[in-house]
Design an enzyme around this catalytic site. Structure first.
Site, mmCIF file in Angstrom:
data_model
loop_
_atom_site.group_PDB
_atom_site.id
_atom_site.type_symbol
_atom_site.label_atom_id
_atom_site.label_comp_id
_atom_site.label_asym_id
_atom_site.label_seq_id
_atom_site.Cartn_x
_atom_site.Cartn_y
_atom_site.Cartn_z
ATOM 1 N N PRO A 114 0.673 -1.362 -0.116
ATOM 2 C CA PRO A 114 -0.179 0.106 -0.073
ATOM 3 C C PRO A 114 0.895 1.261 -0.141
ATOM 4 O O PRO A 114 1.664 1.452 0.701
ATOM 5 C CB PRO A 114 -0.910 -0.082 1.312
ATOM 6 C CG PRO A 114 -0.171 -1.334 1.953
ATOM 7 C CD PRO A 114 1.039 -1.782 1.399
ATOM 8 N N GLU A 115 0.753 2.024 -0.863
ATOM 9 C CA GLU A 115 1.250 3.421 -1.071
ATOM 10 C C GLU A 115 -0.325 4.127 -0.925
ATOM 11 O O GLU A 115 -1.257 3.766 -0.504
ATOM 12 C CB GLU A 115 1.670 3.763 -2.128
ATOM 13 C CG GLU A 115 2.967 2.931 -2.372
ATOM 14 C CD GLU A 115 3.942 3.271 -3.609
ATOM 15 O OE1 GLU A 115 4.023 4.491 -3.897
ATOM 16 O OE2 GLU A 115 4.580 2.448 -3.967
#
Length: 271
Positions: free
Chosen positions: A2-3
């Site tokens: 996850p960014e």
DNA sequence: ATGCGGACCTGTTAGC
DNA sequence: TGCTAACAGGTCCGCA
């Protein structure tokens, strides 16, 4: 995994399912993630409900009347909404059970994620207080980045990946934004012109916003809270394409290591 | 103050 | 086929 786009996608996915739903149980299957999961979480949460689902950087904040649950997905964390009756999967470490028969499960193979609790203003929490501006707001300007970077010898790539400078830009989108802005990842941040920063800010915004629209990047295992993948991976220009031809000029892309992270750029397009 | 490398964990893949 | 090493979306911490 996850960014910022993936965290935002997760936040949007869980929001309608967790907002104002009474919490009936909290199950902690693994006591320690990045930090210990608070042991009295169940006592704090049962009988309460979340009044909002907020993203700050890569953190998700879920406030109740008592305090705020702080979630971070680390490198491999994901959130799923499912029927409470569904058998938990491997690495389903923490589960919030709601009165409607659904639950929120945090799955995180590498356990770099976090589940924390604060009774104070969550924005004043240790991990959140010193975060830089949100890249998709007006606070994030070329002037801001230009000023922050003066005198810095640090590579521009690690500079924009520093959450004290700006939040949400991880390895994938740093590579992509630098390619789009025509900037070599190793260039000293302090030596870039204001013009370059104008371009860079624009591209960071563009790449993050576009990825959110497409539901984030699914490389191996990122899935939405409903189990569907994101579709930004098909748009990637450089990330994961070392030694392949540049999509713009056909030159072979170079792959190097920068701050222990894989870094890909086009030696012709990026100066 | 800045900037770098190591550490935290587990899983998958590349290479011998 | 099987073992080992390297690498993977993050980021805090300690040291120079």
């Amino acid at each position: 995994m996850p960014e910022l786009p993936e965290v935002e996608t997760s936040r949007r996915g869980i929001e309608p399912h967790v907002l104002n739903r009474p919490i009936t149980d909290v199950i902690i299957r693994r006591k320690k993630l990045r930090w210990p999961v608070p042991t009295q979480l169940k006592k704090q949460l049962v009988g309460e409900h979340f009044s909002a689902a907020i993203r700050r950087g890569k953190y998700i904040l879920l406030p109740t009347d008592n305090g705020t649950l702080i979630l971070h997905l680390g490198m491999t964390g994901s959130l799923r909404i499912m029927k409470t009756s569904t058998a938990p999967a491997k690495h389903d470490h923490v589960e919030l059970v709601f009165a409607d028969g659904n639950c929120l499960r945090l799955n995180d193979p590498r356990c770099f994620g976090a589940v924390l609790w604060t009774t104070d203003d969550p924005y004043q929490h240790e991990l959140i207080r010193n975060l830089g501006p949100e890249p998709l707001t007006d606070e994030f300007t070329p002037e801001y980045l230009f000023k922050k970077s003066r005198g810095r010898k640090q590579a521009i790539k690690t500079f924009i990946m520093d959450s004290k400078i700006v939040v949400g830009v991880g390895n994938i989108y740093a590579n992509e934004a630098l390619f789009m802005a025509g900037i070599r990842p190793r260039t000293a941040a302090g030596r870039l012109s204001k013009t370059k920063y104008t371009l860079l800010v624009e591209k960071i915004r563009f790449v993050l916003a576009r990825s959110i629209e497409l539901g984030g990047t699914t490389l191996r295992d990122f899935l939405h809270s409903d189990g569907k993948p994101g579709y930004f991976a098909q748009q990637l220009l450089v990330y994961g394409r070392g030694n392949k031809p540049c999509r713009v000029c056909d030159t072979n892309l170079k792959e190097i290591r920068l701050g222990q992270r894989s870094t890909v750029y086009c030696p012709a397009c990026q100066k």
